[in-house]
Design an enzyme around this catalytic site. Structure first.
Site, PDB file in Angstrom:
ATOM      1  N   TRP A 324      29.342  36.343  40.913  1.00  0.00           N
ATOM      2  CA  TRP A 324      30.663  36.959  40.726  1.00  0.00           C
ATOM      3  C   TRP A 324      30.526  38.475  40.592  1.00  0.00           C
ATOM      4  O   TRP A 324      31.385  39.233  41.038  1.00  0.00           O
ATOM      5  CB  TRP A 324      31.322  36.381  39.464  1.00  0.00           C
ATOM      6  CG  TRP A 324      32.626  37.028  39.099  1.00  0.00           C
ATOM      7  CD1 TRP A 324      33.862  36.676  39.541  1.00  0.00           C
ATOM      8  CD2 TRP A 324      32.831  38.150  38.238  1.00  0.00           C
ATOM      9  NE1 TRP A 324      34.824  37.501  39.002  1.00  0.00           N
ATOM     10  CE2 TRP A 324      34.211  38.422  38.197  1.00  0.00           C
ATOM     11  CE3 TRP A 324      31.981  38.973  37.479  1.00  0.00           C
ATOM     12  CZ2 TRP A 324      34.772  39.453  37.441  1.00  0.00           C
ATOM     13  CZ3 TRP A 324      32.531  39.995  36.734  1.00  0.00           C
ATOM     14  CH2 TRP A 324      33.907  40.235  36.718  1.00  0.00           C
ATOM     15  N   HIS A 325      29.409  38.898  39.966  1.00  0.00           N
ATOM     16  CA  HIS A 325      29.230  40.333  39.735  1.00  0.00           C
ATOM     17  C   HIS A 325      28.974  41.104  41.017  1.00  0.00           C
ATOM     18  O   HIS A 325      29.234  42.314  41.074  1.00  0.00           O
ATOM     19  CB  HIS A 325      28.076  40.582  38.760  1.00  0.00           C
ATOM     20  CG  HIS A 325      28.440  40.241  37.350  1.00  0.00           C
ATOM     21  ND1 HIS A 325      28.325  38.965  36.853  1.00  0.00           N
ATOM     22  CD2 HIS A 325      28.943  40.989  36.344  1.00  0.00           C
ATOM     23  CE1 HIS A 325      28.734  38.960  35.585  1.00  0.00           C
ATOM     24  NE2 HIS A 325      29.119  40.167  35.260  1.00  0.00           N
ATOM     25  N   GLY A 326      28.432  40.461  42.000  1.00  0.00           N
ATOM     26  CA  GLY A 326      28.186  41.199  43.237  1.00  0.00           C
ATOM     27  C   GLY A 326      27.404  40.383  44.221  1.00  0.00           C
ATOM     28  O   GLY A 326      26.761  39.388  43.876  1.00  0.00           O
ATOM     29  N   PHE A 469      32.417  45.638  40.506  1.00  0.00           N
ATOM     30  CA  PHE A 469      32.475  44.176  40.587  1.00  0.00           C
ATOM     31  C   PHE A 469      33.889  43.725  40.917  1.00  0.00           C
ATOM     32  O   PHE A 469      34.181  42.607  41.025  1.00  0.00           O
ATOM     33  CB  PHE A 469      31.996  43.539  39.286  1.00  0.00           C
ATOM     34  CG  PHE A 469      30.669  44.076  38.840  1.00  0.00           C
ATOM     35  CD1 PHE A 469      29.660  44.302  39.774  1.00  0.00           C
ATOM     36  CD2 PHE A 469      30.429  44.407  37.531  1.00  0.00           C
ATOM     37  CE1 PHE A 469      28.432  44.820  39.391  1.00  0.00           C
ATOM     38  CE2 PHE A 469      29.204  44.909  37.127  1.00  0.00           C
ATOM     39  CZ  PHE A 469      28.207  45.119  38.054  1.00  0.00           C
TER      40      PHE A 469
END
Lengths: 469, 314
Positions: A324-326, A469
């Site tokens: 989800w962060h990247g 993000f």
């Protein structure tokens, strides 16, 4: 628009004054909030407003359809429309290049050369945050936990409310929509706690995090020439940089929302004062970790389907949380480290029949978090591996200081930040409520001291870390 | 929001503005008092020393960390002062040069770097390094106001002038870093035995061939600051100006050097480019990293400058 910009310093009071002049009609206030939020977002890139509008319209429409649908099958069908559309948008804008690149690399290792499939895609700011927010809305309606919103302006305001639009906290519809759909009041508690939290947040971000970032950036940019001591200190600095950066952002967001009569959920609760990684995740980026727990971990079966499935669910949740962060393998590994240690803790607690670790748990938790942060901060997998190897090689020579002024400021500010956290943590009052302890004179003095500290120590980082993000 | 809440909110706002304004002035004037006495350190001491010796010194060097580390003013043969400061560019140095007394006979060596003139992102932010003298030195105040690099809040909160420097100033007030009376501004870098391997890695990794891919469009802001120095040069016939680029480890692209030399020629400014002086030499001991020479390298370069000047009008 950034919270730490002159533009926001002008924007916030203007919107605040007009908003309370419209106090007799919460619907007019909502229209103002919606327009202001679009101005706030459009300040960055107005073209991507269409994406937020599309996402808002889709979920408003689908939400009604889920509610109206007769039978589980029909409800599920509409939920799938929401899931596919939202995740599809996220996939295209955030993950397309990552998967295209990974696919090409895999094919290449198998001897098949694939043409470059990557596209020149700009990642819209905040897409991960508002997508999760709208997803939770549809899922909650499907689960029968909330009613679909009938007021399109309210719903659009829920998706785009400017304090939380670009980097959270990821607000649940069950918390925010009822507040949007009724008259708000401003009381002295909201003012005190809001003002206090905004300024604490500014101090955390502009003074502490940005000063730490100067050293971290210089070391991580040339990681190959630094010894273990320097890389370790830079990583410790990064652990505090990302904490003060993101929690500072959340503080400004929550504090700003209070000035408009809204109560957002807490997003950080002194995460480095955790004895276990499980506890860390109850204190770090709480709006995301609770989202993952409620909509992913529990949907996968949680801990209801036996021990093996529980571990699988934990690991999968953290892997996806990392992703989800990247779109990078570094984030996947970061998630995997957390997933593995969470599973390890679950096993240990169950085997030893304990609920937490003793005081050494603070050190254990910080070390695990620190190692994981290396993968989070490093530019790629190779550099992260080199940094971990170098730190663990115990080649502790003389420390690289760089700009002595910047280094001393960073050490001083990290100490001040830590002491403030410790003081609030030990008071057993949350930071969100701490401002109420002061009378107006005391509060003004504290805010003035913070302003002075900002004048003397502000640093000029362009962005908040979590904007990417 | 009812009347009572509005009153309380306004009370917080007004009180905060008043207290923060008073506190700011208290800290600002206290730091002024302290900083005037500080003559060591890069926070303000070196600038204070420069302002006190600038009109009584025959030879002055301006520039960035490369000027600071590469030019031993004593070796070059004049009793001089090296005003090279880390992280500065042409904006900072132009402002300082404009503080000099016009008619005073002096030899001024300005160290410039090609990168500064062809960096499209350069906005002259280095001039902020002079903010500790804002509203306290006429020339510097004018330059800062003209640059547009100050925050509008600086007009209200003066202590922003000491942003990032307060601790350094206080430290140097109580414990000076060196004896400034014997300090000539030159700070050579000695490379210790355990730093040599790190240095060798850095040098082996250094390749700047991508520079030549750029179209080397001159940065107009940097050019304007250069023109401002030229205006000062024309107003100061008793001063001799020389612009110099000191050696770099491996400058694989000379297009920017040629362009800069042409600009200097068009402006009628005397310029010597020594970027490639040690390019053929594979002696790593001359270097600290790819852009900074070691003490050994700086001494060799200063000696060469001294010899060149001995045989020329300088």
């Amino acid at each position: 628009m950034l919270f730490n910009s002159i533009e926001y310093l002008i924007f916030l009071p203007i919107v605040f004054i007009i908003y309370w002049l419209l106090k007799n009609s919460y619907k007019n206030q909502n229209i103002l909030l919606l327009i202001s939020s679009y101005v706030f977002y459009g300040w960055w890139d107005y073209r991507f407003l269409s994406l937020i509008m599309f996402s808002s319209f889709l979920d408003y429409f689908v939400g009604q359809k889920i509610e109206q649908a007769i039978g589980e099958k029909n409800k599920k069908r509409w939920l799938l429309v929401s899931l596919c559309s939202n995740l599809g948008l996220l996939g295209v804008f955030k993950y397309y290049n990552f998967f295209a690149d990974s696919f090409a690399s895999t094919m290449s290792t198998m001897g098949w050369e694939v043409n470059d499939l990557t596209l020149n895609i700009i990642l819209p700011v905040g897409i991960s945050f508002y997508t999760f927010q709208t997803l939770s809305y549809s899922i909650d309606i499907y689960r029968g936990q909330i009613k679909a919103s009938k007021d399109i302006v309210s719903f659009f305001t829920f998706v785009s409310l400017f304090p939380q639009l670009v980097a959270g906290p990821i607000e649940r519809a069950s918390n925010l929509i009822p507040q949007i759909e009724k008259k708000r009041n401003l009381n002295i508690t909201l003012i005190k706690t809001g003002v206090f939290q905004i300024f604490i947040g500014l101090f955390r971000k502009v003074a502490i995090a940005d000063n730490l970032g100067v050293y971290v950036d210089s070391v991580y940019a040339n990681y190959e020439i630094h010894n273990s001591s320097t890389l370790l200190v830079a990583t410790v600095f990064y652990a505090f940089q990302i904490y003060f950066d993101f929690s500072g952002y959340s503080d400004i967001a929550i504090g700003s929302a209070k000035l408009f009569g809204f109560n957002f959920n807490r997003n950080f609760n002194f995460p480095y004062f955790s004895k276990t990684l499980t506890e860390f995740w109850r204190r770090w980026h709480m709006s995301l970790s609770f989202w993952l727990r409620d909509y992913l971990y529990i949907s996968l079966g949680g801990n209801r389907k036996g021990i093996v499935i529980t571990y699988r669910n934990l690991l999968l949740t953290m892997l996806l949380g990392g992703l989800w962060h990247g779109s990078s393998w570094n984030f996947v590994i970061w998630g995997a480290i957390h997933g593995l240690f969470l599973s390890f803790e679950k096993y240990t607690f169950s085997a030893l029949k304990i609920k937490t670790f003793n005081a050494f748990g603070y050190i254990y938790t910080f070390i695990v978090v620190l190692i994981a942060w290396i993968f989070f901060r490093a530019s790629d997998l190779q550099s992260a591996s080199i940094i971990v190897t170098e730190i663990l090689s115990f080649n502790y020579g003389s420390l690289f200081i760089g700009d002595i002024n910047a280094f001393v400021n960073a050490v001083l500010l990290i100490s001040i930040g830590f002491l403030i956290d410790l003081k609030i943590f030990r008071s057993n009052v949350s930071l969100e409520d701490y401002g109420v302890r002061f009378n107006t004179v005391k509060l003004s003095i504290i805010v003035s001291i913070i302003i002075l500290m900002l004048c003397l120590f502000y640093s000029t980082a362009e962005n908040f870390i979590y904007f990417q993000f | 929001m009812n009347k009572e809440i509005t009153k309380k909110f306004l009370k917080i706002v007004v009180l905060t503005l008043l207290i923060s304004y008073g506190l700011d002035k208290l800290v600002f004037f206290s730091l002024n008092k302290i900083s005037d006495k500080v003559m060591t350190g890069q926070s303000i001491g070196k600038l204070n020393q420069f302002l006190s010796v600038k009109d009584t010194t025959a030879f002055l060097v301006f520039g960035n960390s490369r000027a600071n580390r590469h030019i031993d003013v004593d070796m070059v043969g004049h009793k001089g002062y090296n005003m090279g400061i880390d992280g500065t560019g042409i904006a900072y140095n132009s402002a300082l040069i404009n503080t000099l007394t016009e008619n005073k006979k002096q030899f001024i060596l300005v160290h410039i770097d090609t990168k500064n003139f062809f960096d499209t992102d350069y906005e002259g932010a280095d001039i902020r390094g002079l903010k500790t003298k804002y509203q306290r030195d006429t020339n510097i105040t004018t330059a800062l106001e003209k640059s547009g690099q100050l925050s509008v809040l600086q007009q209200f909160y003066y202590s922003m002038n000491y942003n990032g420097n307060a601790i350094g100033i206080i430290k140097n007030y109580f414990k000076p870093s060196y004896n400034y009376k014997t300090y000539n501004g030159y700070d050579p870098i000695s490379v210790s035995a355990d730093q040599e391997s790190m240095r060798d890695i850095v040098l082996s990794n250094f390749a700047s061939d991508k520079e030549c891919l750029d179209n080397h469009e001159v940065n107009t802001m940097a050019l304007d600051y250069l023109k401002s120095i030229k205006t000062f040069v024309e107003k100061s016939p008793n001063k001799t100006f020389l612009f110099v680029t000191s050696p770099i480890y491996n400058d694989t692209c000379d297009l920017d050097n040629i362009k800069l030399a042409k600009i200097m020629q068009d402006l009628g400014l005397e310029y010597r480019d020594y970027s490639n002086l040690y390019k053929e030499s594979k002696d790593n001991s001359l270097w600290k990293d790819a852009t900074h020479m070691s003490k050994k390298g700086a001494e060799a370069f200063s000696k060469l400058l001294a010899e060149k000047f001995k045989n020329s009008k300088y």
